[in-house]
Write a protein that holds these residues in place. Structure first.
Motif, mmCIF file in Angstrom:
data_model
loop_
_atom_site.group_PDB
_atom_site.id
_atom_site.type_symbol
_atom_site.label_atom_id
_atom_site.label_comp_id
_atom_site.label_asym_id
_atom_site.label_seq_id
_atom_site.Cartn_x
_atom_site.Cartn_y
_atom_site.Cartn_z
ATOM 1 N N UNK A 1 0.835 -1.203 0.000
ATOM 2 C CA UNK A 1 0.000 0.000 0.000
ATOM 3 C C UNK A 1 0.868 1.250 0.000
ATOM 4 N N UNK A 2 1.920 1.236 0.842
ATOM 5 C CA UNK A 2 2.844 2.372 0.884
ATOM 6 C C UNK A 2 3.554 2.535 -0.453
ATOM 7 N N UNK A 3 3.861 1.419 -1.106
ATOM 8 C CA UNK A 3 4.513 1.466 -2.413
ATOM 9 C C UNK A 3 3.595 2.102 -3.454
ATOM 10 N N UNK A 4 2.325 1.701 -3.453
ATOM 11 C CA UNK A 4 1.365 2.294 -4.389
ATOM 12 C C UNK A 4 1.159 3.788 -4.096
ATOM 13 N N UNK B 1 -3.630 4.864 -2.747
ATOM 14 C CA UNK B 1 -3.043 3.674 -3.362
ATOM 15 C C UNK B 1 -3.770 3.276 -4.646
ATOM 16 N N UNK B 2 -5.064 3.585 -4.738
ATOM 17 C CA UNK B 2 -5.804 3.277 -5.963
ATOM 18 C C UNK B 2 -5.301 4.157 -7.111
ATOM 19 N N UNK B 3 -5.055 5.436 -6.832
ATOM 20 C CA UNK B 3 -4.456 6.318 -7.831
ATOM 21 C C UNK B 3 -3.117 5.746 -8.295
ATOM 22 N N UNK B 4 -2.348 5.230 -7.349
ATOM 23 C CA UNK B 4 -1.074 4.605 -7.699
ATOM 24 C C UNK B 4 -1.244 3.423 -8.627
ATOM 25 N N UNK B 5 -2.277 2.626 -8.410
ATOM 26 C CA UNK B 5 -2.541 1.482 -9.276
ATOM 27 C C UNK B 5 -2.887 1.929 -10.696
ATOM 28 N N UNK B 6 -3.707 2.974 -10.811
ATOM 29 C CA UNK B 6 -4.050 3.504 -12.131
ATOM 30 C C UNK B 6 -2.789 3.964 -12.870
ATOM 31 N N UNK B 7 -1.916 4.655 -12.144
ATOM 32 C CA UNK B 7 -0.686 5.165 -12.767
ATOM 33 C C UNK B 7 0.227 4.018 -13.174
#
Length: 312
Positions: free
Chosen positions: A17-20, A32-38
């Motif tokens: 989660x911290x990574x995302x 973290x969801x924004x991170x997944x999209x990116x």
């Protein structure tokens, strides 16, 4: 056995989660969801680049955690986003069999550099932004002139400023240029990549999305009016710094409910156009890209001014 699995998940899941979040922090968002999209946008464009991005941000997060960094900062992804950008940039701008290793080593060094900059700026209240990534990436790329194992890609060619000429010819596909403005934050071009990044930004909040759109639009129009090279506008290279500046000045670091936030975000977006032109010119003899330096400078100007000026 079951307790062991639970304990393992208790360590792995927060780390992921911290990574995302580290990925999303590139656009100044902790989600973290924004991170997944990116990450999806990067991986769809290039699997190798997506892997480099993930490994680099994971390295930064791991360094923050193992190195005893502030747990809150680590969980927010603040140790991951600079290393991620360094890893991606070095992998893209250096060629040869050593580029992977150098990219990941650069991510590691950037993580340590991030910690030092966080410590240095803490008394001032100024954010780290992307300065560790910019400095580390430039230094690695400059070292290629003295180290045979490092070689810049053919697209990065030093030019004599006295013989350089501005070329503004060419058509602009305004829609793709607008969408590429988001993609270029992560060195991407393409409708799908840009849309995924915009969707990720909007997922974090309508205000984030609207400021990203406005910052991008303002910068593109400003660049066109001022006579910027059409090829650069078309590639989204005048939009990405403005998106980051608008998000930083208008939403993230606006200092409360300031009614001046939309105006300062707009002015900051305009300023990035001038800074892109000037930074590109300074770096022309070295063949280096501007990266996010225009955003970092523009944002620092406004955040610093707010320390003593109430209505900025």
């Amino acid at each position: 056995m079951r307790s062991g699995v639970t304990e393992g998940n208790g360590k792995v899941v927060p780390f992921l989660v911290a990574t995302m979040k580290g990925i999303s922090q590139v656009v100044l968002i902790e989600n973290w969801v924004t991170g997944l999209f990116i990450l999806a946008a990067i991986t769809i464009t290039s699997f190798q680049l997506g892997l480099i991005a993930f490994l680099s941000v994971a390295i930064g997060t791991l360094v923050g955690r193992v190195g005893g960094g502030d747990p809150v900062s680590v969980s927010q992804g603040l140790y991951g986003y600079n290393p991620m950008l360094t890893g991606m940039a070095v992998h893209l701008f250096l060629e040869g069999p050593a580029s992977w290793g150098i990219a990941l080593f650069g991510a590691l060094i950037t993580a340590a550099f991030t910690a030092s900059v966080l410590t240095l700026l803490e008394p001032t209240g100024m954010p780290t932004l992307t300065f560790p990534y910019i400095v580390t990436t430039w230094l690695i790329m400059l070292s290629s002139y003295r180290l045979e194992s490092l070689k810049l890609t053919d697209g990065l060619v030093p030019q004599d400023l006295s013989h350089w000429k501005l070329k503004i010819e060419g058509n602009i596909d305004w829609l793709s240029a607008f969408i590429d403005g988001a993609g270029q934050i992560f060195f991407l071009q393409g409708i799908i990549a840009g849309l995924l990044i915009f969707i990720g930004i909007f997922f974090a909040g309508l205000k984030f999305g609207m400021y990203a759109l406005v910052g991008n639009f303002v910068a593109m129009v400003t660049a066109y009016i001022l006579g910027a090279e059409h090829s650069l506008i078309d590639a989204g290279l005048y939009g990405y710094n403005a998106i980051l500046t608008a998000l930083a000045v208008g939403v993230v670091f606006r200092g409360g409910e300031s009614w001046m936030a939309p105006l300062t975000a707009t002015i900051g977006s305009i300023l990035t156009v001038l800074l892109i032109a000037s930074v590109d010119t300074i770096l022309l003899p070295y063949g280096l890209p501007a990266l996010t330096m225009p955003f970092a400078l523009s944002t620092s100007i406004f955040i610093g001014a707010r320390k003593i000026m109430q209505y900025t």
